[in-house]
Design an enzyme around this catalytic site. Sequence first.
Site, short mmCIF file in Angstrom:
data_model
loop_
_atom_site.label_atom_id
_atom_site.label_comp_id
_atom_site.label_asym_id
_atom_site.label_seq_id
_atom_site.Cartn_x
_atom_site.Cartn_y
_atom_site.Cartn_z
N HIS A 116 0.75 -1.93 -3.48
CA HIS A 116 1.97 -2.21 -2.73
C HIS A 116 2.79 -3.33 -3.36
O HIS A 116 3.97 -3.48 -3.05
CB HIS A 116 1.68 -2.49 -1.25
CG HIS A 116 1.03 -3.78 -0.93
ND1 HIS A 116 -0.33 -3.93 -0.74
CD2 HIS A 116 1.55 -5.02 -0.72
CE1 HIS A 116 -0.60 -5.18 -0.42
NE2 HIS A 116 0.52 -5.86 -0.40
N ASP A 128 -5.71 0.25 -3.12
CA ASP A 128 -4.51 -0.58 -3.25
C ASP A 128 -4.55 -1.41 -4.53
O ASP A 128 -4.80 -2.62 -4.50
CB ASP A 128 -4.37 -1.48 -2.01
CG ASP A 128 -2.94 -1.94 -1.79
OD1 ASP A 128 -2.14 -1.85 -2.72
OD2 ASP A 128 -2.64 -2.39 -0.68
N SER A 142 -1.81 -10.87 -1.05
CA SER A 142 -1.92 -9.50 -1.55
C SER A 142 -2.07 -9.52 -3.07
O SER A 142 -1.27 -10.11 -3.78
CB SER A 142 -0.66 -8.70 -1.18
OG SER A 142 -0.60 -8.47 0.20
#
Length: 719
Positions: free
Chosen positions: A80, A217, A655
């Site tokens: 992402h 991810d 992240s």
Amino acid sequence: MKQALISLAILISFSARADEGMWMPQQLPHIAKQLKTAGLKLDPSTLTRLTEFPMGAIVSLGGCSASFVSPQGLVITNHHCVYNSVAVNATPQRDLLADGFLAKTMADELPAAPGSRVFVTEEVADVSTRVITPDVATLTGKARLDAMEKNQKTLVAECEKDAGYRCTVASFYGGLEFYRIKQLEIRDVRLVHAPPVGIGKFGGDTDNWMWPRHTGDYGFYRAYVSKDGKAADYAKDNVPYRPKLWLRIAKDGVKEGDFVMALGYPGRTNRHRLPSEVAFTFDWNYPAFVKASGETLAVIERETKNDPAARLKYAGQIASVNNYYKNRKGMIANYEGSDILARKTAEHNALKAWVDADPQRKAAFGADIEAAEKLIARRDADSRREFFLGYSMPRFLNSARTLYRLANERTKPDVERKSGYQERDLPRLTSVIGGQDRTYDEKVDKALVLNFLKQYNAQPVDQHDAAFDSALGIRPGMSETELKTALDRIYAGSHLQDKDQRMAWLTKTPQDFRASNDSFIKAAVAMYDADMKHEAEEDELAGSIQKTYASYMKAKIAYLNSKGKAVYPDANSTLRVTYGNVKGRDYGADGTGSWTAFTTVKGVVAKHTGEGEFNAPARQLAAIRAKDFGRWADPKLNTVPVDFLATLDITGGNSGSAALNARGELVGLAFDVTLDSIISDWDFNPPATRDILVDIRYILWNMEKVDHADSLLKEMGVL
């Protein structure tokens, strides 16, 4: 170390809750005992050395975290985090989001999204006394803020004498302390590999923030520099950056109970906020944000439903809005019915009672704590009044305002310009302005603006921005049809959607702007004086808040020290370390349910529907069904693990953070927390807090068995 307050806060008997804390690297030696007890095998002091292993391999993407994993500048992060770069390179004919992207050679790598950066932190220095000098300490309001900004710009200019570096001065403990961060700014960033969306975003928004999770991810960038090794803009003859350090892949995967630590750049936490700030956020701000986000998603869905090209342009925004939409809804759900506000209020009242109990403390802190509460109430009222205005700005009107501000700032000596408009800011500003058309569609932008303009215009007259109303040709009480006509007129009168014309304005003078007939440029010029007045008023308030809030935090640290409690600063996008263990959890009343620590590829097959968010690639499903796991199968699970839970203290910005084992080897990437954990941004809750990480074994298995990324695996030392 000059930071006496932090040292005191840690050297007093450590009593922070297990696994809690986003620690500054220089704080780690003071919690060495806790790190060793948790399982760390490295000397904690090595984690304070930013240019040595492993810290030297950790980088920021300016919103996400990442790390070098090869000597040729290969960077691993979350899917992402590279999603927008995939989207801007995709077309309806070549849907890289759906199909994934793999550069077979370096020549096949694609430019990342405009403005993409890789920041390598090399130095952190305490500059508190150079920002808040004795002279500054006597000032308040805008004068204080201006003097602080002048000192910060001086510190930045000194630091950036080394070409290619980006330096910032970050605030800690609510403006009580300041640190200068020196980072190598790599401007040529290229997309190397991203798995298909059916892996990288498997489960989509349905599974976002949820457990069990089966999302791969991960994605890869590469950092490039000029042939002489200097930071440079994109050029075909640039060469891969050669980092001094990069992470090694763990030979053995993690198992439940293992020590893990995440190294990255968490964005913002709010654990030191006043009770009034908590109440404003959860009673008004987050609900308003959730409503606006839902409307944004609905408008984009409606306007792009039959336009694949426009849908791709807005794919990055859709993903981002969806992420925060669910996050804030989860925050509100966690908060409702909780005792968070009551506890925060009780803690704050206890602090004030402690201050009032001693004449010296009361003289030092009492008035500032009371003033901070009143000033923040004013700021919150301003936020409410201006909420819809921010959503009602056409994209290129905002661009025009930025460009006209730049033209005016460029008439001043560089050192006197507002931060954000100095020469150091031009490369990124140029990149962003130049790339706007890749994420813009006029009908979508106009529909979004109209949706919120109706709500803005329905507000009482005293909540309107007169300059904005005049510039757009609107007035309170206008019908939707009249508002749409006004928007059609201003959009039709501008050529800023044309990249060449937009870029030309980067070097024009204020006189050129004032002579222009472009409708967005004219509107920006018309709004400028009011914008500057409003900014001055904001600065006056912000300067007053900084002075009183810093005093409040000084009192709070002293109070917590008196109770033997450690104090770490709220996250602020600077490099932090958090540690914990791989661990599932019980949930539900009376422990009526439990989460295992790992998910596996069996769950991918079980969730696969062949459509929408649960559409795994056929080649991946074939490899799973054939049990073609190779060396990536966990011996206990007898299959390939996908994601795992840990007790790490993370938030947005983490992240892509590297998850390292006790020896400092890469075992996974942090990418999420569970939905009932996100309230930890405001209130850390040890029993419930779990973050979600993608297992390195799943990444490598996909790369080898599904996408056949052999060259990258060899580069990483895996094959």
